[in-house]
Design a protein around this motif. Structure first.
Motif, PDB file in Angstrom:
ATOM      1  N   LEU A   1      -4.649   3.533  -6.596  1.00 35.63           N
ATOM      2  CA  LEU A   1      -4.924   4.148  -5.301  1.00 35.63           C
ATOM      3  C   LEU A   1      -5.505   3.130  -4.320  1.00 35.63           C
ATOM      4  O   LEU A   1      -5.032   3.007  -3.177  1.00 35.63           O
ATOM      5  CB  LEU A   1      -5.868   5.331  -5.491  1.00 35.63           C
TER       6      LEU A   1
ATOM      7  N   ALA B   1       3.144   4.892  -8.918  1.00 40.46           N
ATOM      8  CA  ALA B   1       2.321   6.019  -8.476  1.00 40.46           C
ATOM      9  C   ALA B   1       2.625   7.276  -9.290  1.00 40.46           C
ATOM     10  O   ALA B   1       1.717   7.963  -9.765  1.00 40.46           O
ATOM     11  CB  ALA B   1       2.556   6.279  -6.986  1.00 40.46           C
TER      12      ALA B   1
ATOM     13  N   PHE C   1      -1.502   7.324  -2.923  1.00 40.31           N
ATOM     14  CA  PHE C   1      -1.390   5.951  -3.408  1.00 40.31           C
ATOM     15  C   PHE C   1      -0.738   5.019  -2.388  1.00 40.31           C
ATOM     16  O   PHE C   1      -0.757   3.807  -2.571  1.00 40.31           O
ATOM     17  CB  PHE C   1      -0.538   5.900  -4.685  1.00 40.31           C
TER      18      PHE C   1
END
Length: 444
Positions: A37, A274, A342
């Protein structure tokens, strides 16, 4: 607090034991999610791809730590259920010695070989240096990873799932803050993400080990336990090695799949990086509940209360399916918004890749969760050959089909389709093996 899992209503006992484990694994996943992230949001798409690319390699190291966790946890559970407290303490020290030697070997191997492995999986040039940097720092933190896993395995074996939850809740949330501080405040880039994880895992490891030491000192024994025992070492290895092989081969399989994904470019890598974090949160949650069922089964096996193991299987099924439904709905209908957490400056291709991955896999959570509950029973009763057979079937199918289907459709969608096929076939095997073990121990 230690908890005897051989008494009380099995369903209620498992819910109380496994819910903190589930909470713990959510916070454990926050370590990896926070890294991706922060990398994606504050550094860029290439940094997100680099952390995701490195993550698949770190899973090999985690596989060894997890195997040590399970080897120690299952044997200590059986001894705790049998109330053999002197041998229990010997099993703990034996597991620690075994883990320390294994960890040292992996640190040497990782320091010398991670760069070559990144090259072999066709890591794109634009993310290679950041991937290598992240792994170099990660390898030096392996002792924290190993001994934290040993500590949590001991807590679980003693029926205490709350203490690891408290440690992880604090350390994982701290990791997010330190990630942002190092990346935004100190402008350390990917190195800041790696160092934040190193420091926070180190702190939680030290606290966990100290707590285990204090907890074990309170258990009274008639004579001083031995520091090392060959017989217990063999029993630990019988559980640990198959668990290590299972997790490491899965990691190797994921690395092979990552090499196929890398051929589609940085945007697809970023989207997959992600989405796979969100997927791994679910799968690891199921695995953790399976681990709890392993401890439950092992304690009841040690106490010769075989009928409770069957009840544990049915209770575990209810638990994982209660998780499947909300995750499936969220990922199908709201996956886009989770992926955007993300991605700050991501391409349309990266976002679409992540969405397609979640759409294809999430309906099959109902299938893979059944497999992981059955695997938990198999591991708890030491049926490791059957456990490995089902796991390797899943792995081989997913890897082979990833190569074949991606070539057939000339798209990453072919890779994602390999997951449900492997999950379905291996689930059938795991449940069949569980039923055979059920008959063996006269669980009727």
């Amino acid at each position: 607090m230690n908890k005897d899992l051989t008494v009380g209503n099995p369903q209620r006992v498992l819910w109380r034991f496994c819910l903190p484990l589930f909470g713990s694994i959510i916070f454990q996943q926050l370590y990896n999610i926070a890294d991706s992230l922060v990398a994606g949001k504050f550094i860029g798409e290439n940094a997100l791809a680099a952390v995701g690319n490195s993550y698949e390699i770190t899973l090999i190291f985690i596989a060894f730590a997890f195997g040590c966790n399970m080897g120690c946890s299952v044997i200590v559970s059986q001894l705790f259920g049998a109330k053999e407290y002197g041998r229990l303490k010997t099993a703990v020290s034996t597991a620690c010695i075994f883990s320390a030697v294994l960890c040292l070997m992996l640190m040497v191997t990782g320091t010398l070989g991670c760069g070559l492995l990144l090259y072999l999986i066709r890591t794109p040039q634009e993310v290679f240096s950041d991937s290598k940097l992240y792994l170099d720092i990660y390898v030096w933190g392996l002792p924290f990873v190993f001994f934290y896993n040993i500590a949590t395995g001991i807590f679980s074996a003693l029926g205490d799932s709350k203490t690891p939850f408290y440690f992880l809740a604090v350390s994982s949330t701290s990791n997010i803050a330190v990630d942002i501080l190092f990346v935004e405040g100190f402008h350390m880039g990917v190195a800041g993400v790696a160092w934040a994880t190193f420091l926070c895992q180190g702190a939680s490891c030290i606290l966990a080990v100290l707590t285990v030491w204090i907890r074990l000192k309170k258990i009274q024994v008639t004579e001083k336990p031995k520091l090392f025992d060959r017989e217990l070492m063999k029993k630990i290895v019988v559980i640990a090695v198959p668990s290590i092989l299972q997790q490491s081969f899965i990691s190797v399989g994921n690395i092979l799949i990552q090499s196929v994904i890398n051929g589609f470019g940085a945007s697809v890598i970023a989207g997959y990086s992600a989405a796979v974090k969100l997927n791994n949160m679910v799968i690891t949650s199921f695995t953790t509940i399976g681990n709890g069922i392993s401890n439950f089964s092992a304690q009841n096996l040690g106490s010769h209360k075989y009928g409770r193991i069957k009840e544990g299987f049915h209770a575990g099924m209810k638990m994982v399916w209660c998780l499947c439904l909300p995750f499936c709905i969220i990922y199908i209908f709201f996956g886009r918004y989770l992926l955007l957490l993300f991605m700050e400056r991501s391409s349309v291709a990266a976002l679409m890749t992540g969405k397609e991955f979640l759409w294809i896999l999430s309906p099959f959570y109902f299938v893979v969760s059944v497999k992981l509950v059955a695997d938990g029973i198999l591991r708890g009763v030491s049926a490791m050959r059957q456990f490995m057979a089902a796991t390797f079937t899943d792995l081989i199918l997913r890897v082979v089909l990833a190569f074949v289907l991606s070539d057939l459709v000339d798209s990453a969608i072919g890779i994602w389709c390999a997951w449900p096929i492997g999950w379905t076939i291996s689930m059938i095997l795991s449940v069949s093996f569980y039923k055979k073990e059920y008959k063996k121990y006269a669980l009727d």
